[in-house]
Structures are given as C-alpha cells and as structure tokens.
Design a protein around this motif. Structure first.
Motif, PDB file in Angstrom:
ATOM      1  N   GLY A 143       4.306  12.008   6.215  1.00 44.91           N
ATOM      2  CA  GLY A 143       3.490  10.654   5.721  1.00 44.91           C
ATOM      3  C   GLY A 143       4.747   9.937   7.018  1.00 44.91           C
ATOM      4  O   GLY A 143       4.579   8.841   6.579  1.00 44.91           O
ATOM      5  N   PHE A 144       6.236  10.437   6.988  1.00 41.51           N
ATOM      6  CA  PHE A 144       6.549   9.015   8.135  1.00 41.51           C
ATOM      7  C   PHE A 144       6.373   9.089   9.351  1.00 41.51           C
ATOM      8  O   PHE A 144       6.468   7.966  10.210  1.00 41.51           O
TER       9      PHE A 144
ATOM     10  N   GLU B 228      10.850  18.329  -1.771  1.00 44.58           N
ATOM     11  CA  GLU B 228      10.050  18.323  -0.454  1.00 44.58           C
ATOM     12  C   GLU B 228       9.764  16.364  -1.525  1.00 44.58           C
ATOM     13  O   GLU B 228       9.425  15.854  -0.287  1.00 44.58           O
ATOM     14  N   ALA B 229       9.748  16.340  -2.921  1.00 40.96           N
ATOM     15  CA  ALA B 229       9.488  14.710  -3.146  1.00 40.96           C
ATOM     16  C   ALA B 229      10.880  14.497  -2.618  1.00 40.96           C
ATOM     17  O   ALA B 229      10.711  13.308  -2.122  1.00 40.96           O
ATOM     18  N   ILE B 230      11.333  14.528  -3.677  1.00 39.74           N
ATOM     19  CA  ILE B 230      12.956  14.000  -3.130  1.00 39.74           C
ATOM     20  C   ILE B 230      13.747  13.994  -2.017  1.00 39.74           C
ATOM     21  O   ILE B 230      13.740  12.435  -1.190  1.00 39.74           O
ATOM     22  N   ASN B 231      12.567  14.264  -0.585  1.00 38.42           N
ATOM     23  CA  ASN B 231      12.641  14.227   0.475  1.00 38.42           C
ATOM     24  C   ASN B 231      12.045  13.292   1.602  1.00 38.42           C
ATOM     25  O   ASN B 231      12.106  12.468   2.385  1.00 38.42           O
ATOM     26  N   MET B 232      10.550  12.570   0.531  1.00 41.94           N
ATOM     27  CA  MET B 232       9.926  11.970   0.367  1.00 41.94           C
ATOM     28  C   MET B 232      10.638  10.461   0.055  1.00 41.94           C
ATOM     29  O   MET B 232      10.094   9.387   0.504  1.00 41.94           O
ATOM     30  N   LEU B 233      10.990  10.576  -0.483  1.00 45.55           N
ATOM     31  CA  LEU B 233      11.569   8.924  -1.174  1.00 45.55           C
ATOM     32  C   LEU B 233      12.820   8.523  -0.418  1.00 45.55           C
ATOM     33  O   LEU B 233      12.818   6.484  -1.138  1.00 45.55           O
ATOM     34  N   PRO B 234      13.059   8.382   0.814  1.00 47.84           N
ATOM     35  CA  PRO B 234      13.009   6.947   1.442  1.00 47.84           C
ATOM     36  C   PRO B 234      12.248   6.848   2.118  1.00 47.84           C
ATOM     37  O   PRO B 234      12.459   4.949   2.303  1.00 47.84           O
ATOM     38  N   GLY B 235      11.089   6.888   2.147  1.00 47.18           N
ATOM     39  CA  GLY B 235       9.842   6.549   2.435  1.00 47.18           C
ATOM     40  C   GLY B 235       9.474   5.653   1.340  1.00 47.18           C
ATOM     41  O   GLY B 235       7.870   4.656   1.137  1.00 47.18           O
ATOM     42  N   ALA B 236       9.711   5.887  -0.460  1.00 48.65           N
ATOM     43  CA  ALA B 236       8.483   5.395  -1.246  1.00 48.65           C
ATOM     44  C   ALA B 236       9.273   4.582  -1.900  1.00 48.65           C
ATOM     45  O   ALA B 236      10.476   3.627  -1.671  1.00 48.65           O
ATOM     46  N   GLN B 237       8.343   4.053  -2.784  1.00 51.87           N
ATOM     47  CA  GLN B 237       8.274   2.341  -3.079  1.00 51.87           C
ATOM     48  C   GLN B 237       7.785   2.629  -4.662  1.00 51.87           C
ATOM     49  O   GLN B 237       8.275   2.013  -5.948  1.00 51.87           O
TER      50      GLN B 237
ATOM     51  N   ALA C 124       3.624   5.114  13.012  1.00 48.90           N
ATOM     52  CA  ALA C 124       2.482   4.561  13.507  1.00 48.90           C
ATOM     53  C   ALA C 124       2.157   3.434  12.826  1.00 48.90           C
ATOM     54  O   ALA C 124       1.570   2.730  13.612  1.00 48.90           O
ATOM     55  N   ILE C 125       2.359   3.540  11.597  1.00 49.20           N
ATOM     56  CA  ILE C 125       1.756   2.177  11.058  1.00 49.20           C
ATOM     57  C   ILE C 125       2.647   0.233  10.949  1.00 49.20           C
ATOM     58  O   ILE C 125       2.487  -0.120  11.464  1.00 49.20           O
ATOM     59  N   ASP C 126       3.935   0.946  11.091  1.00 48.44           N
ATOM     60  CA  ASP C 126       5.255   0.120  10.500  1.00 48.44           C
ATOM     61  C   ASP C 126       5.320  -0.962  10.223  1.00 48.44           C
ATOM     62  O   ASP C 126       4.910  -1.764  11.518  1.00 48.44           O
ATOM     63  N   SER C 127       4.891  -1.347   9.162  1.00 49.09           N
ATOM     64  CA  SER C 127       4.911  -2.540   8.390  1.00 49.09           C
ATOM     65  C   SER C 127       5.583  -3.067   7.034  1.00 49.09           C
ATOM     66  O   SER C 127       5.079  -1.210   6.345  1.00 49.09           O
ATOM     67  N   PRO C 128       5.614  -3.121   6.473  1.00 44.45           N
ATOM     68  CA  PRO C 128       7.115  -3.861   5.402  1.00 44.45           C
ATOM     69  C   PRO C 128       6.445  -3.162   4.603  1.00 44.45           C
ATOM     70  O   PRO C 128       6.215  -2.814   2.858  1.00 44.45           O
ATOM     71  N   ALA C 129       4.771  -3.924   4.287  1.00 43.05           N
ATOM     72  CA  ALA C 129       3.206  -3.673   3.119  1.00 43.05           C
ATOM     73  C   ALA C 129       2.902  -2.688   3.153  1.00 43.05           C
ATOM     74  O   ALA C 129       1.986  -1.789   2.568  1.00 43.05           O
ATOM     75  N   VAL C 130       3.632  -1.018   4.185  1.00 38.76           N
ATOM     76  CA  VAL C 130       3.134   0.569   3.403  1.00 38.76           C
ATOM     77  C   VAL C 130       3.988   1.774   3.543  1.00 38.76           C
ATOM     78  O   VAL C 130       5.316   1.185   3.753  1.00 38.76           O
ATOM     79  N   ALA C 131       4.275   2.238   2.099  1.00 36.32           N
ATOM     80  CA  ALA C 131       5.662   2.702   1.684  1.00 36.32           C
ATOM     81  C   ALA C 131       4.941   3.861   0.947  1.00 36.32           C
ATOM     82  O   ALA C 131       3.227   5.088   1.523  1.00 36.32           O
ATOM     83  N   PHE C 132       5.387   4.748   0.648  1.00 31.57           N
ATOM     84  CA  PHE C 132       5.037   6.291  -0.109  1.00 31.57           C
ATOM     85  C   PHE C 132       5.180   6.104  -1.765  1.00 31.57           C
ATOM     86  O   PHE C 132       5.710   5.158  -2.189  1.00 31.57           O
ATOM     87  N   ASN C 133       4.020   6.504  -1.958  1.00 37.59           N
ATOM     88  CA  ASN C 133       3.496   6.797  -3.328  1.00 37.59           C
ATOM     89  C   ASN C 133       4.239   8.474  -3.617  1.00 37.59           C
ATOM     90  O   ASN C 133       2.791   9.174  -3.021  1.00 37.59           O
ATOM     91  N   VAL C 134       5.302   9.016  -4.455  1.00 36.68           N
ATOM     92  CA  VAL C 134       5.232  10.271  -4.281  1.00 36.68           C
ATOM     93  C   VAL C 134       4.884  10.915  -5.487  1.00 36.68           C
ATOM     94  O   VAL C 134       5.262  10.643  -6.714  1.00 36.68           O
ATOM     95  N   ASP C 135       4.071  12.085  -4.897  1.00 36.98           N
ATOM     96  CA  ASP C 135       3.783  13.515  -6.269  1.00 36.98           C
ATOM     97  C   ASP C 135       3.700  14.418  -6.205  1.00 36.98           C
ATOM     98  O   ASP C 135       3.035  14.894  -5.454  1.00 36.98           O
TER      99      ASP C 135
ATOM    100  N   ILE D 167       1.298  -1.614  -0.091  1.00 36.08           N
ATOM    101  CA  ILE D 167      -0.046  -0.322   0.393  1.00 36.08           C
ATOM    102  C   ILE D 167       1.165   0.669   0.271  1.00 36.08           C
ATOM    103  O   ILE D 167       1.607   1.499   1.295  1.00 36.08           O
ATOM    104  N   CYS D 168       0.862   2.194  -1.027  1.00 34.24           N
ATOM    105  CA  CYS D 168       1.865   2.868  -1.499  1.00 34.24           C
ATOM    106  C   CYS D 168       0.780   4.593  -1.047  1.00 34.24           C
ATOM    107  O   CYS D 168      -0.010   5.125  -1.717  1.00 34.24           O
ATOM    108  N   LEU D 169       1.082   4.853   0.370  1.00 35.61           N
ATOM    109  CA  LEU D 169       0.130   6.157   0.581  1.00 35.61           C
ATOM    110  C   LEU D 169       1.164   7.606  -0.639  1.00 35.61           C
ATOM    111  O   LEU D 169       2.364   7.708  -0.714  1.00 35.61           O
ATOM    112  N   GLU D 170      -0.131   8.331  -0.978  1.00 34.90           N
ATOM    113  CA  GLU D 170       0.596   9.148  -1.722  1.00 34.90           C
ATOM    114  C   GLU D 170      -0.029  10.675  -1.106  1.00 34.90           C
ATOM    115  O   GLU D 170      -0.921  10.853  -0.501  1.00 34.90           O
ATOM    116  N   ASN D 171       0.752  11.438  -1.292  1.00 35.58           N
ATOM    117  CA  ASN D 171       0.523  12.284  -0.894  1.00 35.58           C
ATOM    118  C   ASN D 171      -0.619  13.540  -1.778  1.00 35.58           C
ATOM    119  O   ASN D 171      -0.227  13.249  -2.562  1.00 35.58           O
TER     120      ASN D 171
END
Length: 282
Positions: A152-153, A185-194, A158-169, A133-137
């Motif tokens: 986002g972080f 700001e989008a580049i700042n999100m990439l460590p959490g993105a898939q 809070a969710i703490d699951s390998p099955a949840v990450a970001f979709n960056v937009d 599940i990729c959470l999108e801003n």
C-alpha cells in the motif's frame, strides 16, 4: 481520547430494499451508513446507480431515517480500460450524497502500472469534489495489488496525492494472507489511512465466515485504540450473504439475508464495540 465514529456498510443487506436496510441500521442504534456499491460482491452495478436520480433517492432516505453518510464502498477493477470514466461517475455520486471517503479495492498486481496511472488521473478529480480515494487492501487475488502494508505504501508513494489514502480491512488480510497477524498488519497500515472497515470472522475448514463483532477470531481491542488515537472513522462491514472459499474468492448465497437477522447481528456488534471501547458508538 477520540471517540470512534462507526457506521454500517450495507453489504449485509445485499438484495434487500435500501429503505429497509436504512431503517434496520437506525433501529440497531447507528447514525452513519456506507453504501456498498462494490463490483463483483453485491450484484450488478448499472450506470444508473451513480446518477442524480439515485443520489436524490439516497438523500431522501438518509433524511427519512435520520442517518448520515461519510463513506461509499466503490470497489472496481482500476486496471480496466474504462476505469477512469467509471470511477469519475463514482466520485461525482459520492459528492452528491455527501460522502467524503470512497473505499475501493483496486485490482491485480499484473495491472499495477495502469492502476497507478489511472489513480494519478483520478486524484485531482476526487480533490475537486472534496473526496478522498481510499485504497483498500484486497481479500482475494482479483485485488492483490495491495495485500499488505508495504504494498500500500508503495502505491501511495507512486500516486503522491493528498486525495488518496487507505481504507484498512483486517478481515481481508485473513483471507488473502492467512499466515500474517491480521490485526498487527492492519495497525501498520494506519499511518496512511483515513478510513477503516471493521469485520470479525472465523475460519472453518479453510473457508472464511463472517460473524458479529467480538464473536470471531480477531482481537480488535488494540486496533480500536490505534484508530481512536488517529480519529479514523470506521464502518462495520459484515457481508452476511457471502463467505470466502478456501481460494479466498467470495461466494454469494442464493437469497438475501433476513433483515431481522441483520438487525440482531448489528445490535450484538454495537454492544461488543461498546464493551471494547467503554463508550456508546451510536
């Protein structure tokens, strides 16, 4: 260097027959497609859309047009009372068509606690189906629980699951947070993105209008390099039928966009991306 894998989100084909949309995407030189099944953005989302019959049809069209899918756009209100049941259907559908990343703007900050609880419940279901599940801003106040990287972080922690990450937009940052450097700001999100959505745009009289890549106001070159370094797959998301008003809420035009125009926009975008990256993205 990792070569970017870039597909096409079908939002630009809102109201167009899926067979024609897939044919146009392939004709434009792309190999991957992301279905845009986004609540509130591309018309009605009947339950039948997420059932086996439609999954079978989509698989047949993918084979017919020599396309693949790795992502599904599935934005919905994760704070709704029936959100877990609704999104479980979307996870099952993604699995049936072979999509790994399920991209979703999740809801309002007022519903943060319910959203987190629902995502905690859904994460193991996604993991069991080999999906993320990729959470999108978000791009408007209906989806402001995740506006910027820090928001986002906090959700990921809070969710703490390998099955949840970001979709960056980055484009969504322009409409919801216009005073922020969207690319930085989008580049700042990439460590959490898939996964990542690529969209270019221009702001005219306070309203956001979407353009072919390389013809708007966003300089994607540094972001593409950062995406390459992390091997994050992307989709072009160019919702030609809609624009965002001054209040950032989307407005859909009364009629679908001519597929010939979509083809031209996709070709221009692919050529621009190839100039930016220095290699073929098809």
């Amino acid at each position: 260097m990792n070569k970017l894998v870039i597909g096409v989100n079908t939002a630009m084909f809102d109201g167009v027959d899926t067979d024609i949309a897939f044919s146009t995407i392939r004709q434009a030189g792309f190999r991957y497609v992301e279905l845009a099944y986004n609540q509130g953005y591309v018309g009605d989302m009947p339950p039948e859309l997420f059932q086996e019959g439609n999954a079978r049809y989509i698989r047949e069209l993918l084979e017919k047009h020599d396309l693949r899918t790795q992502a599904l756009g599935a934005t919905m209100n994760m704070g709704a009372p029936d959100a877990v049941a609704q999104f479980t259907q979307r996870i099952q559908f993604a699995s049936m068509i072979g999509a790994t990343w399920i991209n979703i703007c999740v809801g309002r900050s007022a519903d943060r606690a319910r959203i987190i609880n629902n995502l905690r419940e859904l994460a193991p279901i996604a993991e069991a189906h080999q999906c993320v599940i990729c959470l999108e801003n978000g791009g408007d106040p209906n989806y402001d629980v995740f506006r910027l990287a820090d928001d986002g972080f906090v959700l990921l922690d809070a969710i703490d699951s390998p099955a949840v990450a970001f979709n960056v937009d980055a484009g969504n940052i322009v409409s919801l947070c216009p005073d922020v450097d969207a690319i930085e700001e989008a580049i700042n999100m990439l460590p959490g993105a898939q996964h990542c959505h690529l969209k270019d745009l221009e702001v005219r009289d306070g309203e956001v209008h979407f353009t072919p890549m390389g013809q708007g106001q966003l300089n994607y070159v540094p972001m593409l390099k950062a995406l390459e370094a992390r091997a994050i797959p992307c989709s072009l998301e160019i919702p030609l039928r809609m624009h965002r008003q001054r209040d950032s809420y989307p407005v859909r035009a009364g009629a679908p966009v001519d597929p010939a125009r979509s083809l031209d926009v996709l070709i221009q975008s692919r050529e621009a991306l190839e100039r930016m990256t220095g290699y073929s993205v098809s």
